[in-house]
Motif scaffolding. Sequence first.
Motif, PDB file in Angstrom:
ATOM      1  N   PHE A 101      36.377  23.039  78.580  1.00 33.20           N
ATOM      2  CA  PHE A 101      35.072  23.690  78.497  1.00 33.20           C
ATOM      3  C   PHE A 101      34.239  23.331  79.711  1.00 33.20           C
ATOM      4  CE2 PHE A 101      36.684  23.880  74.289  1.00 33.20           C
ATOM      5  CZ  PHE A 101      36.155  25.038  73.748  1.00 33.20           C
ATOM      6  N   TYR A 102      33.277  24.187  80.021  1.00 34.20           N
ATOM      7  CA  TYR A 102      32.350  23.863  81.097  1.00 34.20           C
ATOM      8  C   TYR A 102      30.930  24.151  80.648  1.00 34.20           C
ATOM      9  CZ  TYR A 102      32.924  28.902  82.078  1.00 34.20           C
ATOM     10  OH  TYR A 102      32.983  30.264  81.982  1.00 34.20           O
ATOM     11  N   GLN A 103      29.979  23.606  81.409  1.00 31.60           N
ATOM     12  CA  GLN A 103      28.564  23.834  81.160  1.00 31.60           C
ATOM     13  C   GLN A 103      28.070  24.871  82.162  1.00 31.60           C
ATOM     14  OE1 GLN A 103      27.071  21.739  78.800  1.00 31.60           O
ATOM     15  NE2 GLN A 103      29.004  20.638  78.523  1.00 31.60           N
ATOM     16  N   LEU A 104      27.462  25.942  81.638  1.00 31.08           N
ATOM     17  CA  LEU A 104      26.933  26.990  82.511  1.00 31.08           C
ATOM     18  C   LEU A 104      25.405  27.044  82.395  1.00 31.08           C
ATOM     19  CD1 LEU A 104      27.831  29.324  84.430  1.00 31.08           C
ATOM     20  CD2 LEU A 104      27.632  30.839  82.453  1.00 31.08           C
ATOM     21  N   TYR A 105      24.731  26.968  83.543  1.00 38.26           N
ATOM     22  CA  TYR A 105      23.272  26.971  83.598  1.00 38.26           C
ATOM     23  C   TYR A 105      22.794  28.243  84.285  1.00 38.26           C
ATOM     24  CZ  TYR A 105      23.966  21.914  82.981  1.00 38.26           C
ATOM     25  OH  TYR A 105      24.345  20.693  82.519  1.00 38.26           O
ATOM     26  N   HIS A 106      21.863  28.960  83.669  1.00 42.45           N
ATOM     27  CA  HIS A 106      21.188  30.080  84.341  1.00 42.45           C
ATOM     28  C   HIS A 106      19.930  30.396  83.560  1.00 42.45           C
ATOM     29  CE1 HIS A 106      22.659  32.739  81.174  1.00 42.45           C
ATOM     30  NE2 HIS A 106      23.898  32.361  81.413  1.00 42.45           N
TER      31      HIS A 106
ATOM     32  N   ILE B 247      25.603  16.719  83.389  1.00 38.97           N
ATOM     33  CA  ILE B 247      24.313  16.591  84.074  1.00 38.97           C
ATOM     34  C   ILE B 247      23.228  16.062  83.135  1.00 38.97           C
ATOM     35  CG2 ILE B 247      22.450  17.977  85.097  1.00 38.97           C
ATOM     36  CD1 ILE B 247      24.762  19.827  86.223  1.00 38.97           C
TER      37      ILE B 247
ATOM     38  N   LEU C  63      16.243  26.689  83.434  1.00 40.27           N
ATOM     39  CA  LEU C  63      17.606  27.207  83.336  1.00 40.27           C
ATOM     40  C   LEU C  63      18.180  26.592  82.064  1.00 40.27           C
ATOM     41  CD1 LEU C  63      19.344  27.005  86.830  1.00 40.27           C
ATOM     42  CD2 LEU C  63      17.650  28.623  86.003  1.00 40.27           C
TER      43      LEU C  63
ATOM     44  N   MET D  79      31.661  21.658  90.793  1.00 39.59           N
ATOM     45  CA  MET D  79      30.345  22.283  90.662  1.00 39.59           C
ATOM     46  C   MET D  79      30.490  23.663  91.290  1.00 39.59           C
ATOM     47  SD  MET D  79      27.344  21.150  89.499  1.00 39.59           S
ATOM     48  CE  MET D  79      26.889  19.497  89.999  1.00 39.59           C
TER      49      MET D  79
ATOM     50  N   LEU E 262      20.001  31.882  94.276  1.00 35.74           N
ATOM     51  CA  LEU E 262      20.994  31.197  93.440  1.00 35.74           C
ATOM     52  C   LEU E 262      20.797  31.690  92.011  1.00 35.74           C
ATOM     53  CD1 LEU E 262      23.125  28.905  93.035  1.00 35.74           C
ATOM     54  CD2 LEU E 262      21.205  27.331  92.752  1.00 35.74           C
ATOM     55  N   LEU E 263      21.905  32.059  91.344  1.00 37.65           N
ATOM     56  CA  LEU E 263      21.798  32.601  89.984  1.00 37.65           C
ATOM     57  C   LEU E 263      22.226  31.619  88.908  1.00 37.65           C
ATOM     58  CD1 LEU E 263      23.333  36.190  90.432  1.00 37.65           C
ATOM     59  CD2 LEU E 263      20.897  35.569  90.252  1.00 37.65           C
ATOM     60  N   SER E 264      23.256  30.818  89.230  1.00 39.45           N
ATOM     61  CA  SER E 264      23.844  30.023  88.151  1.00 39.45           C
ATOM     62  C   SER E 264      24.604  28.822  88.707  1.00 39.45           C
ATOM     63  CB  SER E 264      24.797  30.915  87.348  1.00 39.45           C
ATOM     64  OG  SER E 264      25.403  30.202  86.309  1.00 39.45           O
ATOM     65  N   VAL E 265      24.650  27.768  87.886  1.00 37.86           N
ATOM     66  CA  VAL E 265      25.375  26.537  88.217  1.00 37.86           C
ATOM     67  C   VAL E 265      26.350  26.258  87.079  1.00 37.86           C
ATOM     68  CG1 VAL E 265      25.148  24.044  88.557  1.00 37.86           C
ATOM     69  CG2 VAL E 265      23.368  25.580  89.432  1.00 37.86           C
ATOM     70  N   ARG E 266      27.581  25.955  87.417  1.00 32.35           N
ATOM     71  CA  ARG E 266      28.548  25.555  86.397  1.00 32.35           C
ATOM     72  C   ARG E 266      29.097  24.184  86.745  1.00 32.35           C
ATOM     73  NH1 ARG E 266      34.527  27.880  86.354  1.00 32.35           N
ATOM     74  NH2 ARG E 266      34.549  26.411  88.080  1.00 32.35           N
ATOM     75  N   GLN E 267      29.159  23.308  85.774  1.00 33.95           N
ATOM     76  CA  GLN E 267      29.801  22.006  85.988  1.00 33.95           C
ATOM     77  C   GLN E 267      31.035  21.934  85.105  1.00 33.95           C
ATOM     78  OE1 GLN E 267      27.935  18.395  84.441  1.00 33.95           O
ATOM     79  NE2 GLN E 267      28.437  17.325  86.336  1.00 33.95           N
ATOM     80  N   GLN E 268      32.170  21.583  85.708  1.00 32.57           N
ATOM     81  CA  GLN E 268      33.402  21.444  84.927  1.00 32.57           C
ATOM     82  C   GLN E 268      34.125  20.169  85.346  1.00 32.57           C
ATOM     83  OE1 GLN E 268      36.142  24.756  85.176  1.00 32.57           O
ATOM     84  NE2 GLN E 268      37.451  23.945  83.563  1.00 32.57           N
TER      85      GLN E 268
ATOM     86  N   LEU F 293      28.738  27.337  91.992  1.00 28.93           N
ATOM     87  CA  LEU F 293      27.433  27.992  92.058  1.00 28.93           C
ATOM     88  C   LEU F 293      27.635  29.471  92.358  1.00 28.93           C
ATOM     89  CD1 LEU F 293      27.109  25.038  93.994  1.00 28.93           C
ATOM     90  CD2 LEU F 293      24.943  25.427  92.831  1.00 28.93           C
TER      91      LEU F 293
END
Lengths: 321, 321
Positions: free
Chosen positions: B306-311, B193, B293, A232, A214-220, A234
């Motif tokens: 907008f969104y939140q991006l985690y990596h 989150i 992350l 969500m 898994l590289l990345s998670v985005r929440q919108q 991924l």
Amino acid sequence: MAALSSRLFPILKYNLTNHKSVCLQRSLLRWTERSFSCYASNCQLQGTNSNNHVLPGKVDRFGGVTVDLSDRHFPPDVTESAFHVLLQDSLRQWRVDGRVAAWLRVPISQGRLLSVAASHGFTFHHARHDRATLSLWMGEGENRLPGFATHQVGVAGAVLDEASGKVLVVQDKNKTKNAWKFPGGLSNLGEDIGATAVREVFEETGVRSEFQSLLSVRQQHKHPGAFGMSDMYLICRLRPLSHAIHFCTQECLRCEWIGLAELAQTDATTPITSRIAKLLLYGYREGFDKIDLSVEEMPAVYSGLFYQLYHRELPTSYKQP
Amino acid sequence: MAALSSRLFPILKYNLTNHKSVCLQRSLLRWTERSFSCYASNCQLQGTNSNNHVLPGKVDRFGGVTVDLSDRHFPPDVTESAFHVLLQDSLRQWRVDGRVAAWLRVPISQGRLLSVAASHGFTFHHARHDRATLSLWMGEGENRLPGFATHQVGVAGAVLDEASGKVLVVQDKNKTKNAWKFPGGLSNLGEDIGATAVREVFEETGVRSEFQSLLSVRQQHKHPGAFGMSDMYLICRLRPLSHAIHFCTQECLRCEWIGLAELAQTDATTPITSRIAKLLLYGYREGFDKIDLSVEEMPAVYSGLFYQLYHRELPTSYKQP
């Protein structure tokens, strides 16, 4: 049995008298005479006091009571007025018993009872297929009932061919702005993240692959097309198992293997694709351990089921107690 | 206007004649005479051919048509038999027009129309508050309609006090097996989150904190208490802004700051807490960049939101094009 019927349902009987509803009377007799004892043995009955006329329900450990109107013993042709009185008396008794919540499971065929429940304050908690679940908070203060699912889950697969340094990208057919992106789509209910990535990549491009990390998670939030819910998203790193492209012409306008460095530089992409291309390029050059979250299946404590846990790779020396 | 009414609703008129429903006739006249033009101007009308009798609906870019029965111009007292015929004719016309799907938005007060829709093959897509949405796939092959949200999202906060090396843990009151775990709970709809982690930690323990990073993602299907849906559980690293514990006695049995090394070793915890404690200990000793992350807010391409991006953190040299 007639005595049992009149003890449990005197108000319904009262209604029967008023409405002369032979149909309902027949149903109630069917409910009571044929199968009441069976129904009761499967439920923790509410309102055992003989003055009460209460829907049989199951009590949960949080102090809520659930009544299933799709139970085969619930009279299918109960009148709305009879149900109104029965629900009113049930709610009165449940409040006396200190219940903090009431839940009604209503089959779509009994939709006409929904407005009756709504008149007592019930609202939709959720609905799927042929059944709706209504809830009513009866405890003190604000509603503390758990909500229903709030997120759809989408997964994209970044399939990187390490030998050529190329990555598999598509252009959506239905978007006005053509930009390269990783193939992906929504998870089916019960589908693991990695399985969605592999399935969606294959359906869109014809390329077979296997999950790496898994590289990345985005929440919108307020995500378009998510029916007011959140999304969500991924992004997984995948390894190709085949290379020939047979892309889905219904979904994609174009599909190509393009150089990872080129994808990381081009303007013809989305911000998230560009960012993940740069991340992937960093991992490709410096080692995938710099960017990966690995996955492990672990046992759930209470349910006996398993879950997938993703986090940075942990040195073996730390994994041992 | 009577002509318009009879042109658009001859089958309803036929029903009126049969059922002698003055009530419905009054409603229809109200619908047509007072506000039909207004309703029509807001919808892309289906079935403009004068031989058709079709519910006004909005067509979406995927070829589906949506009818909102909570529209204030929809006659609230339409009979079930009249609605049956109207829906039957509408579906016939929509199929002729090549529509691939039909959606009905039904207020809970019109619940009695649900069983009519079900008899034409509609099922619940979802329902919230006082409204249900039904769908019917009319295209070729298997149903390709997007599903509703499939995941609840829970977030836990691992609040680590770097000065003392202690982390904040709780024991749930309602579980039979008392085990230390990180405080946390379900996200509210639309809540980020990190915000859920900070809120839940404060509500359960009284400790104020701020978000540092995302550490781990867990996906579990058939999650207990998720109404048949799946659970996405995220664990964040938080930094304490206060230390005094005032824990919620309704939810927690105990709440303490305990040494991270001790938490990583003890059996009095859950497998996931133990694993994340080890991960956190690794980061505490070797640098949090080994486990974190990071999050960034980025603009969505199409919605303007907008969104939140985690990596994993990406070196600055890679972030630039």
